[in-house]
Design a protein around this motif. Sequence first.
Motif, mmCIF file in Angstrom:
data_model
loop_
_atom_site.group_PDB
_atom_site.id
_atom_site.type_symbol
_atom_site.label_atom_id
_atom_site.label_comp_id
_atom_site.label_asym_id
_atom_site.label_seq_id
_atom_site.Cartn_x
_atom_site.Cartn_y
_atom_site.Cartn_z
ATOM 1 N N ILE A 195 -3.292 -7.892 16.860
ATOM 2 C CA ILE A 195 -2.276 -8.153 17.883
ATOM 3 C C ILE A 195 -1.564 -9.468 17.618
ATOM 4 O O ILE A 195 -0.333 -9.554 17.708
ATOM 5 N N ILE A 196 -2.327 -10.501 17.260
ATOM 6 C CA ILE A 196 -1.687 -11.802 17.022
ATOM 7 C C ILE A 196 -0.764 -11.715 15.817
ATOM 8 O O ILE A 196 0.382 -12.183 15.860
ATOM 9 N N PHE A 217 0.720 -9.058 14.695
ATOM 10 C CA PHE A 217 1.870 -8.249 15.119
ATOM 11 C C PHE A 217 2.860 -9.095 15.903
ATOM 12 O O PHE A 217 4.069 -9.051 15.660
ATOM 13 N N ALA A 218 2.347 -9.902 16.852
ATOM 14 C CA ALA A 218 3.230 -10.720 17.687
ATOM 15 C C ALA A 218 4.002 -11.725 16.840
ATOM 16 O O ALA A 218 5.209 -11.909 17.025
ATOM 17 N N THR A 264 -23.581 -11.315 21.258
ATOM 18 C CA THR A 264 -23.114 -9.983 20.881
ATOM 19 C C THR A 264 -22.549 -9.228 22.080
ATOM 20 O O THR A 264 -21.772 -8.313 21.915
ATOM 21 N N LYS A 265 -22.981 -9.641 23.263
ATOM 22 C CA LYS A 265 -22.506 -8.934 24.441
ATOM 23 C C LYS A 265 -21.070 -9.291 24.775
ATOM 24 O O LYS A 265 -20.370 -8.549 25.432
ATOM 25 N N ARG A 266 -20.638 -10.471 24.341
ATOM 26 C CA ARG A 266 -19.320 -10.949 24.770
ATOM 27 C C ARG A 266 -18.210 -10.517 23.836
ATOM 28 O O ARG A 266 -17.132 -10.180 24.264
ATOM 29 N N ILE A 267 -18.460 -10.596 22.549
ATOM 30 C CA ILE A 267 -17.384 -10.254 21.617
ATOM 31 C C ILE A 267 -17.974 -9.535 20.417
ATOM 32 O O ILE A 267 -19.001 -9.920 19.876
ATOM 33 N N GLY A 268 -17.342 -8.440 20.067
ATOM 34 C CA GLY A 268 -17.840 -7.642 18.955
ATOM 35 C C GLY A 268 -16.887 -7.677 17.782
ATOM 36 O O GLY A 268 -15.848 -8.317 17.817
ATOM 37 N N ASN A 270 -15.125 -5.215 16.611
ATOM 38 C CA ASN A 270 -13.881 -4.530 16.942
ATOM 39 C C ASN A 270 -12.899 -5.452 17.646
ATOM 40 O O ASN A 270 -11.700 -5.386 17.418
ATOM 41 N N ASP A 271 -13.451 -6.298 18.512
ATOM 42 C CA ASP A 271 -12.583 -7.193 19.285
ATOM 43 C C ASP A 271 -11.878 -8.174 18.375
ATOM 44 O O ASP A 271 -10.690 -8.447 18.549
ATOM 45 N N PHE A 284 -9.199 -6.338 16.607
ATOM 46 C CA PHE A 284 -8.134 -6.012 17.565
ATOM 47 C C PHE A 284 -7.266 -7.231 17.857
ATOM 48 O O PHE A 284 -6.044 -7.167 17.787
ATOM 49 N N LEU A 285 -7.920 -8.360 18.153
ATOM 50 C CA LEU A 285 -7.174 -9.567 18.493
ATOM 51 C C LEU A 285 -6.358 -10.060 17.299
ATOM 52 O O LEU A 285 -5.203 -10.444 17.447
#
Lengths: 127, 164
Positions: free
Chosen positions: A16-17, A19-20, A2-6, A8-9, A12-13
């Motif tokens: 973005i992908i 969108f790209a 849980t500390k590395r990726i949440g 929201n991430d 978000f990713l």
Amino acid sequence: MTKRIGKNDIIFLAVIIIFAVVFSIILKIVFLKQGDRVDISVDGKLYGSYSLDTDTEVDIVNHNGTVTNVLIIKNHTADMVEATCPDKLCIKQKAISKDNESIVCLPNKVIATVTSNTKSDIDVISQ
Amino acid sequence: MKNKIAYWGVFLALALVCSYVEALIPISFGIPGVKLGLTNIVVILMMYSVGEKDALLVSVLRIILAGFLFGNAFSIIYSLAGGMLSYIVMLLLKKTNKFKILSVSVSGGISHNIGQLIIAALIVENYNILYYIPALIISGIITGFIIGILSGEIVLRIGNRFKL
């Protein structure tokens, strides 16, 4: 973990992908219009402009008078078929027909670029 | 203050080594100008452990010094544009406190490429190169992801040792 990726991430990713990918597809559609002419420049100077509609064979002569490259225009596509440079990279480059596509032969300083008579939609994007 | 200056020096040296390593290994992604961005590890590590302003200072100094050592005046301008834009974007994203290092790094990678491309378009006055934006966004995602994983692990393991 849980500390590395949440959560929201991940969202978000993903955004973005997506969108790209969408952006690149849109740009592909906008940019890949059939070109009208092929401009050849040698050593930065315009060597000649040839219509893609007429099938021709263009011998590109450098300032010493020797033929360095041969460009063939056939079926609305231009392709480099001969070159004096050792690596022959420009011959391996695929034939060009779409607007803004180009074949570059660095050793002989030859650049062939497809241009179109109508203005490209690029101005809309750069605003 | 004394501690801070020591940290600045250590991290600046680390960032310069990263620049040097990157200049040594020509990792090519097929597109000119695409680099891994190893120094972003140092910037992110500083942002999360030492301080945000310190990260900015080291980032700017690193770009100028690396430009003199390995590049030229133009590469300084390009790097500065990319570095500053990516710093601003990463800072804004970090300030929201909603995202982890991975997202911050990816956004930094993308904005770094976009910043460089905008400056390149302005300098050569050829807006056709904006055609590269999709390729640079995708490469920014990939490199940002790699750097994000690396710096995330580093911050998790040794990040709390630099608190002043």
